[in-house]
Design an enzyme around this catalytic site. Structure first.
Site, mmCIF file in Angstrom:
data_model
loop_
_atom_site.group_PDB
_atom_site.id
_atom_site.type_symbol
_atom_site.label_atom_id
_atom_site.label_comp_id
_atom_site.label_asym_id
_atom_site.label_seq_id
_atom_site.Cartn_x
_atom_site.Cartn_y
_atom_site.Cartn_z
ATOM 1 N N HIS A 19 28.536 -46.018 45.737
ATOM 2 C CA HIS A 19 28.786 -47.425 46.031
ATOM 3 C C HIS A 19 27.701 -47.933 46.957
ATOM 4 O O HIS A 19 27.829 -47.891 48.187
ATOM 5 C CB HIS A 19 30.175 -47.573 46.668
ATOM 6 C CG HIS A 19 30.612 -48.992 46.885
ATOM 7 N ND1 HIS A 19 31.936 -49.359 47.026
ATOM 8 C CD2 HIS A 19 29.906 -50.136 46.986
ATOM 9 C CE1 HIS A 19 32.022 -50.661 47.205
ATOM 10 N NE2 HIS A 19 30.778 -51.166 47.192
ATOM 11 N N HIS A 21 24.787 -51.275 46.719
ATOM 12 C CA HIS A 21 24.175 -52.377 45.964
ATOM 13 C C HIS A 21 22.684 -52.356 46.279
ATOM 14 O O HIS A 21 22.315 -52.440 47.463
ATOM 15 C CB HIS A 21 24.779 -53.717 46.379
ATOM 16 C CG HIS A 21 26.269 -53.780 46.187
ATOM 17 N ND1 HIS A 21 26.858 -54.411 45.119
ATOM 18 C CD2 HIS A 21 27.284 -53.260 46.931
ATOM 19 C CE1 HIS A 21 28.182 -54.292 45.216
ATOM 20 N NE2 HIS A 21 28.462 -53.599 46.306
ATOM 21 N N GLU A 214 39.620 -54.515 48.760
ATOM 22 C CA GLU A 214 38.747 -54.586 49.946
ATOM 23 C C GLU A 214 39.360 -55.627 50.889
ATOM 24 O O GLU A 214 39.916 -55.295 51.923
ATOM 25 C CB GLU A 214 37.324 -54.989 49.511
ATOM 26 C CG GLU A 214 36.326 -55.110 50.657
ATOM 27 C CD GLU A 214 34.952 -55.620 50.191
ATOM 28 O OE1 GLU A 214 34.833 -56.174 49.076
ATOM 29 O OE2 GLU A 214 33.993 -55.482 50.987
ATOM 30 N N ASP A 291 27.518 -49.088 50.776
ATOM 31 C CA ASP A 291 27.740 -50.454 50.285
ATOM 32 C C ASP A 291 26.463 -51.300 50.367
ATOM 33 O O ASP A 291 25.753 -51.446 49.367
ATOM 34 C CB ASP A 291 28.900 -51.111 51.051
ATOM 35 C CG ASP A 291 29.545 -52.268 50.283
ATOM 36 O OD1 ASP A 291 29.127 -52.531 49.139
ATOM 37 O OD2 ASP A 291 30.481 -52.896 50.830
ATOM 38 N N ASP A 292 26.173 -51.888 51.534
ATOM 39 C CA ASP A 292 24.983 -52.729 51.714
ATOM 40 C C ASP A 292 24.311 -52.305 53.019
ATOM 41 O O ASP A 292 24.407 -53.004 54.042
ATOM 42 C CB ASP A 292 25.399 -54.208 51.779
ATOM 43 C CG ASP A 292 26.128 -54.627 50.521
ATOM 44 O OD1 ASP A 292 25.468 -54.781 49.494
ATOM 45 O OD2 ASP A 292 27.370 -54.761 50.573
HETATM 46 N N1 LIG Z 1 31.283 -55.335 49.996
HETATM 47 C C1 LIG Z 1 31.139 -56.066 48.886
HETATM 48 N N2 LIG Z 1 32.239 -56.566 48.287
HETATM 49 C C2 LIG Z 1 32.132 -57.322 47.194
HETATM 50 N N3 LIG Z 1 30.978 -57.628 46.620
HETATM 51 C C3 LIG Z 1 29.851 -57.153 47.175
HETATM 52 N N4 LIG Z 1 28.573 -57.298 46.819
HETATM 53 C C4 LIG Z 1 27.815 -56.628 47.708
HETATM 54 N N5 LIG Z 1 28.598 -56.060 48.636
HETATM 55 C C5 LIG Z 1 29.884 -56.359 48.321
HETATM 56 ZN ZN LIG Z 2 30.229 -53.151 47.246
#
Ligand SMILES: Nc1ncnc2[nH]cnc12
Ligand SMILES: [Zn+2]
Length: 355
Positions: A19, A21, A214, A291-292
């Site tokens: 996970h 992006h 989430e 995640d990011d």
């Molecule tokens: N945490 C996240 N939740 C939903 N969409 C996303 N796109 C990038 N990060 C995300």
């Molecule tokens: Zn995500």
């Protein structure tokens, strides 16, 4: 670096990331560099002080108030990506960091609709990201999978267009894009907006995942499963529905949990409130992910360390997490066997005192 005595063990533990992006790996430094390289004007600092400097942007990222507040910056930042090389460079920058953190296999998301909506062709995006993946495989020995995400804040018609491109380029059959997911704003758009697209993809045996649970309640998770998702991204609100949690455990559905993201987006007050212990006790499989990472203050190892500091897990518990991450990866059995062996060797070396 975390203070845990297990830091070196966690660094060397063979990891799978499920996970992340790729656009979420766009650091403030890279945003400013690519804006210059591509002649793109960033938002005016006179009205948007966050864009005054790399430091100001970094500081703004420490104060997200919600998923949608973050998404605003995430979509704004990715406007600096224009050419195939930009996408390739971004992917490569992530894979280098992941490799340094002990990632052996990475399944990475990308959001083509958002780039297409500002005029970047689908083929440019996929060719660039795919080149980054191939470079990581060749140069770092990582195995990689690209997962195309539909976004929930744009109309379904735009997701349909991208799905048709994905089909017409035979990107699933050729292995260029391995699976599909959905992401972006959770609460608001219809829960089942991709019903038709997921039904079509499931018929073609395309692996499916979905961001759910989430910010949204557990009904977002059950809807994603009903639509054919075989994995759930985040899923932390699963604990609010014990029956659904039992089902997820029974069916071995993987949750791709992102602790530092959950804190930064205020889904939980602290990492200790991510239900890691509850999931372990209930036999719910999960992996730990970033995640990011450019937005949330840490890559995968930082997330592992944060979990360790909050939960003080045993080596045996980490072994279970690492093995489940391999077992539920979208890779061939032979690759799974290799990674499981590496985990076993690493654990044995640690227990014998050499790591
Ligand atoms: N945490 C996240 N939740 C939903 N969409 C996303 N796109 C990038 N990060 C995300
Ligand atoms: Zn995500």
């Amino acid at each position: 670096m975390c203070q845990s005595p297990l830091h070196d063990f966690l660094q060397g533990l063979p990891k799978c990331e499920h996970h992340v992006h790729l656009e979420g790996c766009l650091t403030p430094e890279l945003i400013f560099q690519l804006a210059e390289r591509n002649g793109i004007t960033l938002p005016d600092p006179a009205t948007n002080p966050a864009y005054a400097s790399v430091e100001a942007l970094t500081t703004r990222y420490e104060h997200f108030t919600s998923l949608d507040d973050f998404l605003h910056f995430y979509f704004e930042g990715m406007a600096v990506l224009k050419k195939e090389q930009d996408f390739a460079d971004l992917a490569w920058s992530y894979f280098q960091k992941a490799h340094a953190d002990g990632v052996h296999h990475a399944e990475v998301f990308f959001d083509p609709q958002v780039h297409q909506s500002r005029g970047v062709p689908y083929q440019t995006i996929v060719a660039g990201f795919s080149a980054g993946c191939q470079r990581a495989e060749r140069a770092l020995g990582l195995s990689t999978r690209l997962i195309l995400c539909f976004v929930r804040h744009l109309p379904v018609a735009s997701a349909k267009e991208v799905y048709e491109e994905f089909l017409s380029h035979q990107h699933f059959e050729s292995g260029v894009v391995h699976g599909l997911g959905w992401s972006s704003s959770e609460v608001g758009p219809p829960k089942d907006m991709f019903r038709e697209l997921y039904a079509s993809a499931a018929e073609k045996k395309v692996p499916l995942t979905a961001h759910a649970g989430e910010e949204g309640d557990p009904s977002y998770i059950s809807t994603a499963l009903e639509l054919g998702a075989e994995r759930i991204d985040h899923g932390i609100r699963l604990i609010e529905n014990p029956e659904l949690m039992q089902r997820v455990a029974r069916e071995g559905i993987l949750l791709t949990v992102c602790p530092l993201s959950n804190v930064r987006l205020r889904c939980v007050p602290s990492v200790a409130d991510v239900p890691v212990r509850r999931f372990l006790e209930a036999g719910v499989k999960f992996s730990i992910n970033s995640d990011d990472p450019a937005y949330f203050g840490g890559y995968i190892l930082d997330n592992y360390c944060a979990v360790q500091e909050a939960f003080n897990l045993s080596v045996l518990e980490w072994r279970i997490i690492a093995e489940n991450s391999v077992q539920e990866s979208w890779i061939e059995d032979s690759r799974k066997a290799t990674l499981l062996e590496r985990i076993e060797t690493h654990v044995k070396e640690h227990l014998s005192g050499s790591v």
